[in-house]
Design a protein around this motif. Sequence first.
Motif, PDB file in Angstrom:
ATOM      1  N   ARG A 149      24.312 -13.544  -6.241  1.00 43.12           N
ATOM      2  CA  ARG A 149      24.412 -12.295  -5.134  1.00 43.12           C
ATOM      3  C   ARG A 149      24.299 -13.232  -3.812  1.00 43.12           C
ATOM      4  O   ARG A 149      23.243 -14.055  -3.796  1.00 43.12           O
ATOM      5  CB  ARG A 149      23.103 -11.314  -5.159  1.00 43.12           C
ATOM      6  CG  ARG A 149      23.110 -10.720  -4.179  1.00 43.12           C
ATOM      7  CD  ARG A 149      22.637  -9.018  -4.514  1.00 43.12           C
ATOM      8  NE  ARG A 149      22.211  -8.537  -3.153  1.00 43.12           N
ATOM      9  CZ  ARG A 149      21.343  -7.669  -3.021  1.00 43.12           C
ATOM     10  NH1 ARG A 149      20.433  -7.176  -4.015  1.00 43.12           N
ATOM     11  NH2 ARG A 149      21.333  -7.067  -1.909  1.00 43.12           N
ATOM     12  N   GLU A 150      25.393 -13.149  -3.077  1.00 42.08           N
ATOM     13  CA  GLU A 150      25.431 -14.179  -2.024  1.00 42.08           C
ATOM     14  C   GLU A 150      24.277 -14.263  -1.028  1.00 42.08           C
ATOM     15  O   GLU A 150      23.999 -15.034  -0.434  1.00 42.08           O
ATOM     16  CB  GLU A 150      26.989 -13.605  -1.078  1.00 42.08           C
ATOM     17  CG  GLU A 150      27.541 -14.854  -0.485  1.00 42.08           C
ATOM     18  CD  GLU A 150      28.827 -14.701  -0.012  1.00 42.08           C
ATOM     19  OE1 GLU A 150      29.582 -14.286  -0.887  1.00 42.08           O
ATOM     20  OE2 GLU A 150      28.971 -14.806   1.384  1.00 42.08           O
ATOM     21  N   GLU A 151      23.898 -12.830  -0.747  1.00 43.45           N
ATOM     22  CA  GLU A 151      22.983 -12.845   0.059  1.00 43.45           C
ATOM     23  C   GLU A 151      21.595 -13.784  -0.113  1.00 43.45           C
ATOM     24  O   GLU A 151      20.730 -14.176   0.786  1.00 43.45           O
ATOM     25  CB  GLU A 151      21.990 -11.469   0.442  1.00 43.45           C
ATOM     26  CG  GLU A 151      23.275 -10.600   1.224  1.00 43.45           C
ATOM     27  CD  GLU A 151      24.276  -9.814   0.266  1.00 43.45           C
ATOM     28  OE1 GLU A 151      24.503 -10.493  -0.753  1.00 43.45           O
ATOM     29  OE2 GLU A 151      24.241  -8.523   0.480  1.00 43.45           O
ATOM     30  N   LEU A 153      21.648 -16.468  -1.810  1.00 40.95           N
ATOM     31  CA  LEU A 153      21.979 -18.074  -1.819  1.00 40.95           C
ATOM     32  C   LEU A 153      21.744 -18.514  -0.532  1.00 40.95           C
ATOM     33  O   LEU A 153      21.767 -17.790   0.542  1.00 40.95           O
ATOM     34  CB  LEU A 153      23.687 -18.329  -1.923  1.00 40.95           C
ATOM     35  CG  LEU A 153      23.939 -18.240  -3.478  1.00 40.95           C
ATOM     36  CD1 LEU A 153      25.602 -18.024  -3.259  1.00 40.95           C
ATOM     37  CD2 LEU A 153      23.505 -19.184  -4.513  1.00 40.95           C
ATOM     38  N   CYS A 154      21.338 -19.680  -0.570  1.00 42.79           N
ATOM     39  CA  CYS A 154      20.554 -20.326   0.788  1.00 42.79           C
ATOM     40  C   CYS A 154      21.791 -20.323   1.778  1.00 42.79           C
ATOM     41  O   CYS A 154      22.733 -20.952   1.369  1.00 42.79           O
ATOM     42  CB  CYS A 154      20.041 -21.526   0.724  1.00 42.79           C
ATOM     43  SG  CYS A 154      19.268 -22.270   2.198  1.00 42.79           S
ATOM     44  N   HIS A 155      21.669 -19.687   2.973  1.00 41.64           N
ATOM     45  CA  HIS A 155      22.973 -19.504   3.879  1.00 41.64           C
ATOM     46  C   HIS A 155      23.056 -20.834   4.505  1.00 41.64           C
ATOM     47  O   HIS A 155      22.065 -21.712   4.596  1.00 41.64           O
ATOM     48  CB  HIS A 155      22.641 -18.487   4.872  1.00 41.64           C
ATOM     49  CG  HIS A 155      22.573 -16.999   4.374  1.00 41.64           C
ATOM     50  ND1 HIS A 155      22.238 -16.033   5.347  1.00 41.64           N
ATOM     51  CD2 HIS A 155      22.334 -16.723   3.255  1.00 41.64           C
ATOM     52  CE1 HIS A 155      22.227 -14.918   4.308  1.00 41.64           C
ATOM     53  NE2 HIS A 155      22.298 -15.251   3.259  1.00 41.64           N
ATOM     54  N   ASP A 156      24.193 -21.079   5.016  1.00 38.42           N
ATOM     55  CA  ASP A 156      24.514 -22.439   5.620  1.00 38.42           C
ATOM     56  C   ASP A 156      24.057 -22.307   7.093  1.00 38.42           C
ATOM     57  O   ASP A 156      24.362 -21.185   7.499  1.00 38.42           O
ATOM     58  CB  ASP A 156      25.973 -22.467   5.449  1.00 38.42           C
ATOM     59  CG  ASP A 156      26.566 -23.871   6.070  1.00 38.42           C
ATOM     60  OD1 ASP A 156      26.079 -24.970   5.678  1.00 38.42           O
ATOM     61  OD2 ASP A 156      27.302 -23.843   7.095  1.00 38.42           O
ATOM     62  N   PRO A 157      23.643 -23.303   7.567  1.00 31.43           N
ATOM     63  CA  PRO A 157      23.567 -24.619   7.319  1.00 31.43           C
ATOM     64  C   PRO A 157      22.252 -24.792   6.815  1.00 31.43           C
ATOM     65  O   PRO A 157      21.140 -24.173   7.279  1.00 31.43           O
ATOM     66  CB  PRO A 157      23.519 -25.462   8.681  1.00 31.43           C
ATOM     67  CG  PRO A 157      23.319 -24.291   9.744  1.00 31.43           C
ATOM     68  CD  PRO A 157      23.512 -23.003   9.377  1.00 31.43           C
ATOM     69  N   GLN A 158      21.948 -25.609   5.653  1.00 31.61           N
ATOM     70  CA  GLN A 158      20.844 -25.578   4.893  1.00 31.61           C
ATOM     71  C   GLN A 158      19.692 -26.618   5.507  1.00 31.61           C
ATOM     72  O   GLN A 158      18.483 -26.328   5.201  1.00 31.61           O
ATOM     73  CB  GLN A 158      21.202 -25.816   3.600  1.00 31.61           C
ATOM     74  CG  GLN A 158      22.091 -24.663   2.766  1.00 31.61           C
ATOM     75  CD  GLN A 158      22.671 -24.937   1.378  1.00 31.61           C
ATOM     76  OE1 GLN A 158      22.056 -25.789   0.868  1.00 31.61           O
ATOM     77  NE2 GLN A 158      23.313 -24.154   0.908  1.00 31.61           N
ATOM     78  N   ASN A 279      30.251 -19.070  -7.169  1.00 36.93           N
ATOM     79  CA  ASN A 279      30.549 -19.058  -5.897  1.00 36.93           C
ATOM     80  C   ASN A 279      29.637 -19.929  -5.106  1.00 36.93           C
ATOM     81  O   ASN A 279      29.054 -19.642  -4.050  1.00 36.93           O
ATOM     82  CB  ASN A 279      30.140 -17.666  -5.334  1.00 36.93           C
ATOM     83  CG  ASN A 279      28.869 -17.047  -5.969  1.00 36.93           C
ATOM     84  OD1 ASN A 279      28.364 -17.581  -6.706  1.00 36.93           O
ATOM     85  ND2 ASN A 279      28.381 -15.712  -5.455  1.00 36.93           N
ATOM     86  N   ALA A 280      28.977 -20.999  -5.638  1.00 38.45           N
ATOM     87  CA  ALA A 280      28.271 -21.874  -4.977  1.00 38.45           C
ATOM     88  C   ALA A 280      28.274 -23.348  -5.713  1.00 38.45           C
ATOM     89  O   ALA A 280      28.634 -23.479  -6.850  1.00 38.45           O
ATOM     90  CB  ALA A 280      26.951 -21.420  -4.905  1.00 38.45           C
ATOM     91  N   PRO A 281      28.151 -24.236  -5.138  1.00 38.90           N
ATOM     92  CA  PRO A 281      27.989 -25.517  -5.767  1.00 38.90           C
ATOM     93  C   PRO A 281      26.775 -25.715  -6.295  1.00 38.90           C
ATOM     94  O   PRO A 281      25.811 -25.006  -6.085  1.00 38.90           O
ATOM     95  CB  PRO A 281      27.741 -26.720  -4.307  1.00 38.90           C
ATOM     96  CG  PRO A 281      28.189 -25.892  -2.999  1.00 38.90           C
ATOM     97  CD  PRO A 281      27.828 -24.568  -3.462  1.00 38.90           C
ATOM     98  N   SER A 284      23.192 -25.766  -5.185  1.00 40.81           N
ATOM     99  CA  SER A 284      22.485 -24.817  -4.263  1.00 40.81           C
ATOM    100  C   SER A 284      21.225 -24.384  -4.702  1.00 40.81           C
ATOM    101  O   SER A 284      20.699 -24.667  -5.610  1.00 40.81           O
ATOM    102  CB  SER A 284      23.299 -23.652  -4.181  1.00 40.81           C
ATOM    103  OG  SER A 284      24.826 -24.044  -3.721  1.00 40.81           O
TER     104      SER A 284
END
Lengths: 539, 505
Positions: A149-151, A153-158, A279-281, A284
Motif C-alpha cells: 500500500r503506497e501510502e 511506504l516511506c514517502h520520498d524524500p527519505q 512497487n518499491a526498491p 524501502s
Amino acid sequence: MNTRRRTFLKAGIAAAAGLGGSAFGVRAGGSFTGGMVGVDSALGHRFRDGGFPEPTSSEATEILVVGGGISGLAAARELDRLGLRDWKLLELEPEAGGNAASGRNAVSEFPWGAHYVPLPGHDTPEVTGLFEELGIIVRRDARGLPVYREEFLCHDPQERLFVDGRWQEGLVPQFGIGAAERSAIAAFLARMEELRGARGNDGKPAFAVPVDRSSRDPALLALDRETFAAWLTREGFTSTALRWYADYCCRDDFGAGMDRVSAWAGLHYFASRRGEAANAPGHSVVTWPSGNGWLAGRLREGAGGRCSGRAAVFRVVPADGGVEAWVWHADRGASVRHRAKAVVLAVPQFVAARMIGPEEAAGPRAGGVYAPWMVANLTLRSMPLGRGAPPAWDNVMRDSRSLGYVVATHQSLHPVPRATVLTYYQPLDEIPPAEARRAAAERGWESWCAQILADLRPAHPGIADLVERIDVRVWGHGMACPVPGWIWDGRRERLARPHGRVHFAHSDLGGMSLFEEALVQGTRAARDVAAQLAGKAGA
Amino acid sequence: MTDRPTRLLLLSSVFVIATCGLVYELVAGTLASYLLGDSVMQFSTVIGVYLSAMGVGSWLSGFVVRGEARLFVRVQFLVGVVGGCSAALLFLLFAHAASFRVLLYGLILLVGILVGLEIPLLLRILKDRLEFKDLVARVFTFDYIGALLASLLFPLVLVPHLGLVRSSFLFGILNVAVGLLTLRVLGDGGRWSASMRGVGILLLALLGAGFAASGKIMAWSEQSTFSDPVIFARSSPYQRIVLTRAAGDLRLHLNGNLQFSSRDEYRYHEALVHPGLARFPRARDVLVLGGGDGLAVREILRHDNIRHVVLVDLDPEMTRLFRSQELLVKLNAGSLDSPKVTVVNADAFSWLAAATNQFDFAVVDFPDPSNFSLGKLYTTAFYERLGRVLAPGAACVIQSTSPMVARRAFWCVDQTLRASGFVTEPYHVYVPSFGEWGYVLASREPIPDHLRLPPGLRFLDADTCASMFRFPPDMDRVPTEPNRLNNQSLVRYFEEEWSKVTTTP
C-alpha cells in the motif's frame, strides 16, 4: 502518561543550559509547554524493589501473556490464530505497545520509540503474513512480488544529512569529502552488498532476520567476538566519513556505537535485509505518523478487551501442573493470583529473571547490556527552515550526538505543509549505561529542552520560535545491546528454552531490538505453548 | 493693489490645486480600470461623475456667505486627506468592500465636490485684489496649465516612478501645504489660525507617513513582484492569492505562479474540458478537483447533459473570491453559483478517501508539482483513489504541465496514469501566456471517439481538437518512472526541467 505540564520562558532554557541569553536570542513572552512523559516510575521501582502485597483473590485463564510489547502482542495474536482464545495479556504501562509506543496531539500522531519496519524478505514469512493481514501488502503481482500500500511506504524524500552548514540528500556523506573517502564508502557498500547475498557453509544466509535463521558457519560466528570498529580497521575501512556513517547506523539500531557492538551485529545491520516489492526498491521501509505505534495499535485491536494495563507481575511459580502468576493491579490497588496452564513471558530478560526467582535474578538472564535512550517529541508551528535539501522523513546532523529527528507529518497527504511534530532520538551512550540511567533520571525537563534546541539550532536557526511543545521520554532500558559475545556465545539460545510451562518471547532472545525479531519470537512462543498444551513434545 | 506677493502666492496655489484636482481624477480613473476593467467605460464614468461633482461643489459655494478664506483652508485640508489617501484606500478596500463601486464613486463625488468649491472660493478671495477681467483670465490660465501639467506628469513621471499610491499621497501633501500657506497669508494670527495650523501640520505628518509607508503598502500588495499592477492580494492559510490587471488583462497568481490570463484562459479551459467531456454525451455527474476559479466549471456547464458538478478546492478563500468579486464572476460566468454546482472546500486526497458518489467525468486541475507536498497529488496512490470514484467507463483529464519545457514531467504524468491501470490519450495546446501546455485524458476503458462539442466555443473545433493529440518530435514521449509517493519522480523531473528556464508558469 505521567505528563507534567508547565510553561517557561526561553530565557529559562538559556539559563538552564548555561549558555547565556544571547545564545537563544531571548524573546520576551516566547514560550512552550511540555513535560516528562513515560512509565509510572513509582510502579517500576516498586517492581524492582519488591513490596507488593500478597494476592487476596484468584483468577484463571488457560494462558497468560506477560508483557505487551510487540512480542507479547504477537504471541497473543498467534494464540488466537491457533484457536486458543482463553488468554489474558498483562502490561506494566497503561497501554500495550512497548518500544512501539506512540502518542498523539492536535497536530499529529507521533512515535515514542520504533518508527519503521524494513520490507521483509523470504526469511520472515511471519512478517509478510502480518502485513497481508493488515493490508500493508495489498496483493501480489504476476511475478508473485508483494504490492505494498503506497501510502505506507516511506514517502520520498527519505533521508537527509546536515553537514558543513547545509542539508544534503541521503545519509551517506557525499559532499565536502575527497575522492578517496567516496571510493572507500563505495567499496564498503559493495562489500555489504556482497555479504547480503553470501551464505555460510551450512547453506543458510550469512546474516538473516530473525537472527536465528542466520548461518552457524563458525567463520561467520567468530565475527561476534570482536567489535565492529575493530573489524572495520582490520578490513582497512579507515575513512573518517565511512566510519561516521557506520557508527551512526550502529547507534541508530542498537543504541551503542561501533566500538561497543559486535562485528556480527554491525554487519547484520547492513547485510541482513533482502526485502522485495513490486512497487518499491527492496531497501524501502514502511512507516506511519505514529511509527510502529500503528502496528501496535492494529495488534491491540485484535486483542480486544483481553489486555490489562498497569498490571505488575511480580512472581511466576509452577503450581498444580500449571503456572501461577502474582499480579499487582495498580488500578484496583490489589494483588491477584492468576493461574494458567502456560505463561508466555514477553518481557526483557532481566525483568523475566526477577519474576521467576532469586536464583535467576543473579544468573545469565540478568547479564544483558541495555542501552538507555532519550526520545523527545517537538510540536512546531511549521517545518523549520534550513539551508540545502528540503525536509525528509529522517533528518540527521553529522556533528551531533543525537540521531536527528523523524518528521511525523512526512506521510501526510495534505498538499500544504503546516504544523508538524518532530521525533528526536538520542541514545545515551557517552557514559556506561548504568551511569547514564542514573544521570538521566536526575535530569529535568528544562535541561533536556535546552540541550535539544541547542543541538538543532545550527541546522535550523529559527527553530526556537516555532516550538509550541516539547515532551521528553527517557527509556532507562531502551533495548538489549549486541555487545561482543551476546548473540553467539550460546547463552542467548539457552535463555529461549522454556522453564516447564513458562515460555519466553522477547526480541532480547534474538539479541537485537527489531520488530521482526519480536514478532517471530512471540509467534514461536505461542506455537510452543499450543504444542505443549496439545500434549506434543514442547519446543 | 499693494499685496503683490500675496496675489502671486494665491494665484500659484490655483496652479497647484488644479494639478492636484486632475491627479485625483486620473488616479481614480486608472484605479477603476485596473480594478473593474473596461478602461473606456471606467474613465468615461469617472470623469463624468468627477466633473458633475465639481459642478455641485461650485453650486454649493453660492451658499457660503462669509469666511471664504477659512473655508478655503478647510477645503484644502479635506481634499488633501481624502484625495491623498484615495489610492491607498481603494487598493486596500477592494477585496473587503461589499460593493466596491459605491466606495469608488463615493470617494470621487467627495473629492469632486471639494475641488469644485476651491476655484469659486478663491475667486471671491481674490476679487478685491484684482480687476474682474484679470482675475478670471489669470485664475483660469493657472487652472488649465495646472491641468496640462498633471496630464503630462501622470503617465510620464508619477505612475512609472512613484506609483499610484505614493503619487496620491504626494498630491495630498501639496493640497495641505496650500492650505497652510493660505493660512499664513490670509490668517488673522488668532486662536483659530493657530489651531488650524496645528491640524495642518498633523495632516502633513499623516500624509508624509503614508507616503513613506507606500513602499510597505506596495510590498504588502506585492506590487513589486509583479510587472502588472496588483489589484488584489491576500494570504489564505494555504496560499498567497494575487490578482493583477493591466490593459484589460486580468491574471491570477497563486504563490507567485501564473494560473491564468484572462486574455487566453479560454484556450486553456476549453482544451482542459471539451476534448474529453465532449466524447461523453450521456455524462451527468462531473467532479472537478482544484480549479477553485470556476473557469473549468464554466466550460463544463456548456454541456446540457450535465446535471451536477462537484468542485473540490482546498482553499475557501479562492472559491469565495471567485463567487463574490464582480470581475471574476464575470469571467467564470457565475459558474460557482449555478444550482448545478456544489462547492466543497477540502483537500482532494482526504475527500476522495471518503467519497461515495460516482462520476462520469473528472477534471483534475491542480497547481504544478513544484514541491514534494504537491507532487503527492500526481502519484499512482492518488490516481488509484481517483479511479474509485469514476463510474465504469468514465474518464478523467489531468493538467500535466508543459510538454515543451518539462517534457519528462509531462510524460511522467502519462506513465503514472498507465501504471495505475488507465489507458491514456495525452494532448497539448498552445496558450500564449503559458506556452505549449499538456493534458492527459485517461480512462479504465478505451474512450469513445465521437466528439460533440458544445456551441459557443472560441477556440476549439473538431479539426483543432484532432490536431491536439498529435505530438511533434520535440515533445514526443520519453521513457519515465511512474510517480509514486515513495519516489516522487515527477517533482524531480519537474524541478530539473523548469530550473532550466527563467520564468516559471
